[in-house]
Design a protein around this motif. Structure first.
Motif, mmCIF file in Angstrom:
data_model
loop_
_atom_site.group_PDB
_atom_site.id
_atom_site.type_symbol
_atom_site.label_atom_id
_atom_site.label_comp_id
_atom_site.label_asym_id
_atom_site.label_seq_id
_atom_site.Cartn_x
_atom_site.Cartn_y
_atom_site.Cartn_z
ATOM 1 N N GLY A 103 0.813 -1.205 0.000
ATOM 2 C CA GLY A 103 0.000 0.000 0.000
ATOM 3 C C GLY A 103 0.846 1.255 0.000
ATOM 4 N N VAL A 104 0.158 2.393 0.154
ATOM 5 C CA VAL A 104 0.810 3.692 0.159
ATOM 6 C C VAL A 104 0.929 4.181 1.603
ATOM 7 C CG1 VAL A 104 0.673 6.093 -0.619
ATOM 8 C CG2 VAL A 104 -0.102 4.242 -2.122
ATOM 9 N N TYR A 105 2.120 4.683 1.973
ATOM 10 C CA TYR A 105 2.363 5.173 3.322
ATOM 11 C C TYR A 105 2.961 6.581 3.245
ATOM 12 C CZ TYR A 105 1.547 0.367 4.671
ATOM 13 O OH TYR A 105 0.968 -0.866 4.855
ATOM 14 N N ILE A 106 2.600 7.413 4.204
ATOM 15 C CA ILE A 106 3.027 8.810 4.237
ATOM 16 C C ILE A 106 4.073 8.987 5.338
ATOM 17 C CG2 ILE A 106 2.302 11.201 4.454
ATOM 18 C CD1 ILE A 106 1.153 9.736 2.032
ATOM 19 N N ILE A 107 5.178 9.655 4.981
ATOM 20 C CA ILE A 107 6.225 9.996 5.942
ATOM 21 C C ILE A 107 6.180 11.498 6.168
ATOM 22 C CG2 ILE A 107 8.705 9.981 6.393
ATOM 23 C CD1 ILE A 107 8.853 7.583 4.458
ATOM 24 N N LYS A 108 6.054 11.906 7.425
ATOM 25 C CA LYS A 108 5.912 13.326 7.750
ATOM 26 C C LYS A 108 6.957 13.718 8.786
ATOM 27 C CE LYS A 108 2.539 16.654 9.615
ATOM 28 N NZ LYS A 108 1.146 16.818 10.063
ATOM 29 N N MET A 109 7.802 14.683 8.440
ATOM 30 C CA MET A 109 8.736 15.296 9.382
ATOM 31 C C MET A 109 8.209 16.678 9.737
ATOM 32 S SD MET A 109 12.580 14.341 8.111
ATOM 33 C CE MET A 109 13.331 12.745 8.480
ATOM 34 N N SER A 110 8.150 16.995 11.034
ATOM 35 C CA SER A 110 7.544 18.264 11.417
ATOM 36 C C SER A 110 8.232 18.846 12.644
ATOM 37 C CB SER A 110 6.048 18.083 11.710
ATOM 38 O OG SER A 110 5.863 17.198 12.782
ATOM 39 N N THR A 111 8.098 20.178 12.776
ATOM 40 C CA THR A 111 8.572 20.882 13.959
ATOM 41 C C THR A 111 7.450 20.929 14.971
ATOM 42 O OG1 THR A 111 7.818 23.050 13.231
ATOM 43 C CG2 THR A 111 9.964 22.315 12.429
ATOM 44 N N GLY A 112 7.607 21.752 15.994
ATOM 45 C CA GLY A 112 6.563 21.894 16.992
ATOM 46 C C GLY A 112 5.335 22.602 16.475
ATOM 47 N N SER A 113 5.346 23.096 15.275
ATOM 48 C CA SER A 113 4.198 23.799 14.709
ATOM 49 C C SER A 113 3.531 22.929 13.661
ATOM 50 C CB SER A 113 4.638 25.110 14.059
ATOM 51 O OG SER A 113 3.577 25.663 13.300
ATOM 52 N N THR A 114 2.221 22.892 13.689
ATOM 53 C CA THR A 114 1.501 22.098 12.693
ATOM 54 C C THR A 114 1.620 22.711 11.309
ATOM 55 O OG1 THR A 114 -0.499 23.339 13.236
ATOM 56 C CG2 THR A 114 -0.178 21.225 14.347
ATOM 57 N N ASN A 115 2.092 23.957 11.200
ATOM 58 C CA ASN A 115 2.173 24.614 9.899
ATOM 59 C C ASN A 115 3.473 24.313 9.156
ATOM 60 O OD1 ASN A 115 -0.291 25.932 10.360
ATOM 61 N ND2 ASN A 115 0.740 27.484 11.600
ATOM 62 N N VAL A 116 4.449 23.694 9.836
ATOM 63 C CA VAL A 116 5.758 23.511 9.232
ATOM 64 C C VAL A 116 6.087 22.018 9.214
ATOM 65 C CG1 VAL A 116 8.173 24.157 9.283
ATOM 66 C CG2 VAL A 116 6.437 25.757 10.110
ATOM 67 N N PHE A 117 6.071 21.411 8.030
ATOM 68 C CA PHE A 117 6.375 19.995 7.939
ATOM 69 C C PHE A 117 6.789 19.661 6.509
ATOM 70 C CE2 PHE A 117 1.800 20.631 7.486
ATOM 71 C CZ PHE A 117 1.540 20.035 6.256
ATOM 72 N N LYS A 118 7.430 18.517 6.378
ATOM 73 C CA LYS A 118 7.810 17.971 5.078
ATOM 74 C C LYS A 118 7.198 16.585 4.971
ATOM 75 C CE LYS A 118 10.310 19.833 2.772
ATOM 76 N NZ LYS A 118 10.169 20.953 1.788
ATOM 77 N N THR A 119 6.619 16.280 3.827
ATOM 78 C CA THR A 119 6.016 14.964 3.635
ATOM 79 C C THR A 119 6.485 14.337 2.334
ATOM 80 O OG1 THR A 119 4.060 15.890 2.526
ATOM 81 C CG2 THR A 119 3.927 15.570 4.919
ATOM 82 N N GLU A 120 6.591 13.022 2.362
ATOM 83 C CA GLU A 120 6.849 12.228 1.178
ATOM 84 C C GLU A 120 6.054 10.934 1.315
ATOM 85 O OE1 GLU A 120 8.423 12.998 -1.496
ATOM 86 O OE2 GLU A 120 9.491 14.828 -0.886
ATOM 87 N N LYS A 121 5.901 10.205 0.231
ATOM 88 C CA LYS A 121 5.195 8.936 0.306
ATOM 89 C C LYS A 121 6.074 7.812 -0.204
ATOM 90 C CE LYS A 121 2.863 9.179 -4.224
ATOM 91 N NZ LYS A 121 1.554 9.203 -4.906
ATOM 92 N N ILE A 122 5.821 6.615 0.316
ATOM 93 C CA ILE A 122 6.470 5.412 -0.190
ATOM 94 C C ILE A 122 5.379 4.424 -0.576
ATOM 95 C CG2 ILE A 122 8.605 5.683 1.110
ATOM 96 C CD1 ILE A 122 7.530 3.686 3.132
ATOM 97 N N ILE A 123 5.672 3.584 -1.552
ATOM 98 C CA ILE A 123 4.729 2.565 -1.996
ATOM 99 C C ILE A 123 5.358 1.205 -1.751
ATOM 100 C CG2 ILE A 123 3.442 1.621 -3.940
ATOM 101 C CD1 ILE A 123 3.470 4.416 -5.175
ATOM 102 N N ILE A 124 4.682 0.388 -0.965
ATOM 103 C CA ILE A 124 5.151 -0.963 -0.684
ATOM 104 C C ILE A 124 4.351 -1.943 -1.532
ATOM 105 C CG2 ILE A 124 5.357 -2.746 1.100
ATOM 106 C CD1 ILE A 124 5.833 -0.576 3.119
ATOM 107 N N LYS A 125 5.040 -2.736 -2.300
ATOM 108 C CA LYS A 125 4.366 -3.692 -3.189
ATOM 109 C C LYS A 125 4.339 -5.077 -2.555
ATOM 110 C CE LYS A 125 5.709 -1.152 -7.365
ATOM 111 N NZ LYS A 125 6.367 -1.232 -8.678
#
Length: 585
Positions: free
Chosen positions: A563-585
């Motif tokens: 399936g598809v999974y989301i990776i989220k890196m974030s600071t203490g603020s909900t407004n500042v984050f980086k996201t990427e996705k990975i697909i596991i087959k």
């Protein structure tokens, strides 16, 4: 249950009644209290929506806080006996697994004191729920028990609500239902709505004093009662299984957690040096040998030598099983348990039916109005707002009960240890009066508060009654306890956060569902990483420290389905984050 207001220890109370049938009078004794092995009998704060049915069915009633139909009395030559049961939560963490706590009380003769002879907790095989039980003794002192069962959180197959039975023989070790689970009837669909059963009923056949008759409710195209008759079969020769995972339990877990299990020899033969195993999230099994002999009909405890790393926050499914060659019944070999690594918060209940507690709360972007009365505790942590440290804010609240003794206190768990410490109390004893009128409470976030996401607890109650308002875990006679999420920020970190926005997350695929994740950035503040599935459920969470010029994390997804999974890196603020996705087959 000691989770109830005013109860200090788990116990059973009984009364005796002396009736004068001739004159139509009687005397009821004072309550007699017998302490028992601790149990958890509260599901979802006491509501009627508890046990999740398979395939997205409605959560149905666990029939909690009730001695089930019925306490059965029987006279024997040298003693009198009474057996009864109620539902308990055997999960040990934030999840729910319905199980049956059953008891036998005895008295040496008529009009003599009663005492606890034996008690046990029955969990159904394959991680199924077991509840809505009824039990009775036959003329030999054997016990038969019918109950309802369906898929639990870790059951691998779809099992709709059905009728099942188990039992024990009089000479079995105390506290154990030794008879292999039997099926009376399986349902073919989910119960509509939350209401289920109310009760079941078991009787002994007077014709032979050994056949048990049991009736309960299930779905057979529509709601129906199903009646079944059963007898107790002697144990199979070789039958070994795991019946409990005692440790670890949900909470702040470490890199070296011991896996402790109970191994039950259900069979009639002694078993020597059997192999046992455990795995986590369906990963590679850890296989070891139990050193010694497990006598027929006994239960032993075993601690695996190999410990488990459960330090990363998230939920783990731990499954332990026996690997006995020639096992006569493999259906009871495995036991699974969900354990959550992370802060575990108390959930004190209170009576809010008269309007006591908070009925409206507004804080920055959180607007919770109106707030209905449930169990007196509500988890509103999906509601969040950002608060800047060192800044004063105004909270607006209302109550629904008019008294000057209605007061409110608040905490923020700034160190995220699952406890609201005294130095984390933000305000105390604020009068919320009159009812139905907005009351403004000013407060300031400490200038040294830890940045990031934290749990905020708001309590309000009538302080002239029992329950300590300023003990964040104490049930109150009248009031509410509500939890929210606040994100503590610092305006001086805005420049650093802008740098993070312009950084790039790199994901390196290593094979076998292994990944190296890095974020090279000039940002150097607090950072966390979270892994989500496509439904938005968090699978893992960790706080990261910068190493050199980047934040790095090794991700093991060997347990994950395709399936598809989301990776989220974030600071203490909900407004500042980086996201990427990975697909596991």
């Amino acid at each position: 249950d000691d989770a109830w207001s005013g109860v200090s220890s788990d116990h059973i109370k009984y009364w005796t009644i002396d009736v004068d049938w001739t004159n139509g009078t009687g005397v009821i004794s004072a309550a007699n209290q017998i302490n028992v092995t601790p149990f958890i009998s509260v599901f979802d704060g006491g509501s009627f929506s508890n046990l999740s049915q398979p395939n997205g069915g409605a959560d149905i009633d666990a029939l909690q806080a009730t001695i089930m139909n019925q306490a059965q009395f029987r006279k024997f030559a040298t003693y009198n006996s009474a057996v009864f049961n109620f539902v308990v939560d055997a999960d040990g963490g934030p999840g729910e697994l319905a199980a049956i706590r059953w008891f036998e009380f005895r008295q040496p003769g008529d009009n003599q004191p009663w005492s606890l002879y034996q008690e046990g907790t029955y969990t159904a095989p394959n991680g199924k729920h077991a509840w809505n039980a009824s039990l009775i003794m036959d003329g030999q002192g054997n016990i038969g028990m019918g109950y309802s069962s369906m898929s639990g959180p870790t059951t691998s197959s779809t099992v709709y609500v059905g009728s099942y039975y188990t039992g024990r023989f009089a000479n079995d070790p105390l506290g154990v239902m030794s008879v292999m689970e039997g099926v009376i009837a399986t349902g073919n669909g989910n119960i509509p709505g939350t209401r289920y059963g109310d009760y079941s009923k078991i009787c002994i056949d007077p014709a032979d004093d050994s056949t048990f008759w049991f009736i309960t409710e299930y779905i057979n195209n529509s709601r129906k009662g199903v009646v079944g008759a059963f007898t107790l079969d002697p144990p199979l020769p070789n039958d070994l299984g795991i019946i409990a995972i005692n440790s670890p339990n949900s909470g702040l877990l470490t890199t070296n957690e011991s896996i402790v299990v109970d191994i039950r020899n259900f069979g009639s033969n002694d078993i020597t040096n059997p192999t046992v195993q455990y795995n986590i999230n369906a990963g590679a099994p850890v296989i070891e040998t139990y050193p010694g002999t497990i006598a027929a009909g006994t239960t032993v405890q075993y601690t695996f030598t190999t410990q488990a790393d459960l330090s990363a926050q998230g939920t783990y499914t731990i499954c332990a099983k026996t690997n006995l060659s020639g096992d006569s019944n493999t259906g009871n070999d495995q036991f699974c348990k969900d354990v959550t690594s992370g802060p575990l918060y108390c959930q004190p209940t209170s009576d809010c039916s008269y309007g006591d507690g908070i009925t409206k709360m507004v804080l920055e972007s959180i607007v919770n109005n109106p707030i209905s009365c449930n169990s007196g505790y509500d988890d509103f942590t999906t509601m969040s707002t950002s608060l800047n440290r060192g800044v004063q804010y105004n909270m607006t609240v209302q109550t629904g009960y008019n008294t000057t003794t209605e007061m409110a206190s608040m905490w923020i768990d700034l160190n995220d240890n699952g406890t609201f410490d005294s130095n984390e109390q933000i305000f105390a004893n604020q009068v919320i009066n009159p009812d139905g009128i907005d009351i403004t409470i000013p407060f300031t976030i400490p200038a040294t508060a830890n940045l990031g996401s934290h749990r905020m607890r708001l309590r309000c109650g009538d302080t002239q009654f029992s329950g300590d308002l300023n003990n964040p875990c104490d049930p109150m006679d009248y009031g509410t306890t509500h939890d929210y999420t606040v994100i503590v920020t610092d305006s001086t970190s805005a420049i650093n956060e802008e740098i993070l926005k312009n950084s790039t997350m790199l994901i390196k695929t290593l094979g076998d569902k292994q990944y190296d994740i890095s974020l090279k950035t000039a940002y150097s503040g607090p950072l966390s990483i979270a892994i989500y599935n496509a439904e938005g459920k968090i699978l893992a969470f960790n706080n990261l420290r910068k190493s050199g010029k980047s934040y790095n994390y090794h991700l093991d997804m060997s347990y994950a389905a395709s399936g598809v999974y989301i990776i989220k890196m974030s600071t203490g603020s909900t407004n500042v984050f980086k996201t990427e996705k990975i697909i596991i087959k």
